[in-house]
Design a protein around this motif. Structure first.
Motif, PDB file in Angstrom:
ATOM      1  N   THR A 208      -9.233  -5.393  -0.731  1.00 18.76           N
ATOM      2  CA  THR A 208      -9.861  -4.957   0.514  1.00 18.76           C
ATOM      3  C   THR A 208      -9.160  -6.191   1.615  1.00 18.76           C
ATOM      4  N   LYS A 209      -9.832  -6.227   2.609  1.00 17.52           N
ATOM      5  CA  LYS A 209      -9.552  -7.298   3.682  1.00 17.52           C
ATOM      6  C   LYS A 209      -9.846  -8.469   2.971  1.00 17.52           C
ATOM      7  N   ASP A 210     -10.816  -8.931   2.363  1.00 14.74           N
ATOM      8  CA  ASP A 210     -11.080  -9.850   1.776  1.00 14.74           C
ATOM      9  C   ASP A 210     -10.371 -10.224   0.456  1.00 14.74           C
ATOM     10  N   GLY A 211      -9.754  -9.448  -0.042  1.00 14.76           N
ATOM     11  CA  GLY A 211      -8.761  -9.820  -1.263  1.00 14.76           C
ATOM     12  C   GLY A 211      -9.401  -9.186  -2.578  1.00 14.76           C
ATOM     13  N   VAL A 212     -10.645  -8.434  -2.441  1.00 16.68           N
ATOM     14  CA  VAL A 212     -11.246  -8.066  -3.557  1.00 16.68           C
ATOM     15  C   VAL A 212     -10.287  -6.838  -4.087  1.00 16.68           C
ATOM     16  N   VAL A 213     -10.171  -6.738  -5.438  1.00 20.93           N
ATOM     17  CA  VAL A 213      -9.073  -5.655  -5.966  1.00 20.93           C
ATOM     18  C   VAL A 213      -9.929  -4.582  -6.717  1.00 20.93           C
ATOM     19  N   PHE A 214      -9.765  -3.206  -6.525  1.00 23.83           N
ATOM     20  CA  PHE A 214     -10.316  -2.202  -6.994  1.00 23.83           C
ATOM     21  C   PHE A 214      -9.432  -1.549  -7.938  1.00 23.83           C
ATOM     22  N   ASP A 215      -9.561  -0.978  -8.997  1.00 24.62           N
ATOM     23  CA  ASP A 215      -8.813   0.119  -9.715  1.00 24.62           C
ATOM     24  C   ASP A 215      -9.150   1.467  -8.853  1.00 24.62           C
ATOM     25  N   VAL A 216      -8.116   2.112  -8.589  1.00 22.63           N
ATOM     26  CA  VAL A 216      -8.436   3.396  -7.796  1.00 22.63           C
ATOM     27  C   VAL A 216      -7.563   4.531  -8.550  1.00 22.63           C
ATOM     28  N   GLN A 217      -8.094   5.664  -8.468  1.00 19.26           N
ATOM     29  CA  GLN A 217      -7.256   7.026  -8.415  1.00 19.26           C
ATOM     30  C   GLN A 217      -6.753   7.492  -7.316  1.00 19.26           C
ATOM     31  N   VAL A 218      -5.407   7.376  -7.091  1.00 17.24           N
ATOM     32  CA  VAL A 218      -4.946   7.754  -5.770  1.00 17.24           C
ATOM     33  C   VAL A 218      -4.329   9.303  -5.591  1.00 17.24           C
ATOM     34  N   SER A 219      -4.689   9.969  -4.811  1.00 14.43           N
ATOM     35  CA  SER A 219      -4.215  11.215  -4.445  1.00 14.43           C
ATOM     36  C   SER A 219      -3.613  11.394  -3.111  1.00 14.43           C
ATOM     37  N   MET A 220      -2.468  11.887  -3.077  1.00 13.55           N
ATOM     38  CA  MET A 220      -1.603  11.942  -1.958  1.00 13.55           C
ATOM     39  C   MET A 220      -1.099  13.497  -1.684  1.00 13.55           C
ATOM     40  N   ALA A 221      -1.078  13.969  -0.412  1.00 10.50           N
ATOM     41  CA  ALA A 221      -0.398  15.128  -0.269  1.00 10.50           C
ATOM     42  C   ALA A 221       0.256  15.047   1.276  1.00 10.50           C
ATOM     43  N   PRO A 222       1.589  15.767   1.341  1.00  8.70           N
ATOM     44  CA  PRO A 222       1.917  15.510   2.749  1.00  8.70           C
ATOM     45  C   PRO A 222       1.315  16.688   3.607  1.00  8.70           C
ATOM     46  N   PHE A 223       1.594  16.362   4.954  1.00 11.91           N
ATOM     47  CA  PHE A 223       1.489  17.402   5.843  1.00 11.91           C
ATOM     48  C   PHE A 223       2.531  17.596   6.798  1.00 11.91           C
ATOM     49  N   TYR A 224       2.650  18.751   7.456  1.00 11.39           N
ATOM     50  CA  TYR A 224       3.767  19.167   8.181  1.00 11.39           C
ATOM     51  C   TYR A 224       3.318  19.852   9.458  1.00 11.39           C
ATOM     52  N   ASP A 225       4.242  19.733  10.604  1.00 12.95           N
ATOM     53  CA  ASP A 225       3.903  20.325  11.942  1.00 12.95           C
ATOM     54  C   ASP A 225       4.478  21.669  11.623  1.00 12.95           C
TER      55      ASP A 225
END
Length: 195
Positions: free
Chosen positions: A157-174
């Motif tokens: 976070t902005k305050d430096g607190v760390v979270f464990d996360v599952q990250v899902s990423m996908a591209p988008f196109y024009d």
């Protein structure tokens, strides 16, 4: 093309204005095709004068924009659905531009991580712990190559607190098929990791 009854007055006004020398440019209107189906059109009307400057009539140009209006409506609906999804998700969501700047954040991201969309829009925000930066760079590279990826990581976070996360990423196109950015959904898995 026929003129629907509710637009007959508009056409009369155009003709009267043309008689006085006025040109009407790109006014949205409606017309009827041979099957009496209503079309969205853009109308322009210009006076036509003879060699002596006398009024001879007018020239009307009609451009059918029905398909364009349908596309605009579809895009507006799609945008509205996307916005609702972004704003109602309990998980933080970030949309990035092609250069990696934050283009849009949802309210969950602002609430959990502490950065506001207006403050970070267009900027690269460092909310990765140092140990996660290489892995994140590899995942971004894969997404920029067209992959959709899901992996476990950490964010801070902005305050430096760390979270464990599952990250899902996908591209988008024009529409031309060029990468314009990607989305990232961050699901907090801290409780699961600690169990």
């Amino acid at each position: 093309l026929g003129v629907p009854q509710e637009f007959e007055g508009q056409m009369g006004e155009f003709l009267e204005q043309a008689r006085t020398g006025a040109t009407i440019s790109s006014v949205e209107s409606k017309r009827l095709n041979a099957f009496d189906m209503e079309l969205d059109v853009v109308v322009s009307v210009a006076p036509l004068h003879g060699d002596q400057g006398e009024y001879l009539g007018c020239v009307e140009t009609i451009k059918d924009v029905t398909d364009l209006k349908l596309v605009e409506h579809t895009l507006r609906d799609s945008h509205d659905r996307y916005k609702i999804l972004m704003e109602t998700s309990p998980d933080p969501i970030v949309a990035y531009d092609a250069a990696g700047g934050m283009a849009m954040l949802n309210q969950a991201f602002e609430r959990i991580y502490g950065w506001l969309g207006d403050d970070v829009r267009g900027n690269v925000v460092d909310y990765l712990p140092d140990a996660e930066k290489d892995k994140a760079a590899q995942m971004v590279a894969r997404v920029q190559e067209g992959e959709t990826v899901t992996y476990e990581s950490q964010r801070k976070t902005k305050d430096g607190v760390v979270f464990d996360v599952q990250v899902s990423m996908a591209p988008f196109y024009d529409q031309a098929g060029y990468l314009t950015g990607w989305t990232e959904i961050l699901h907090d898995i801290t409780d699961r990791k600690q169990a």
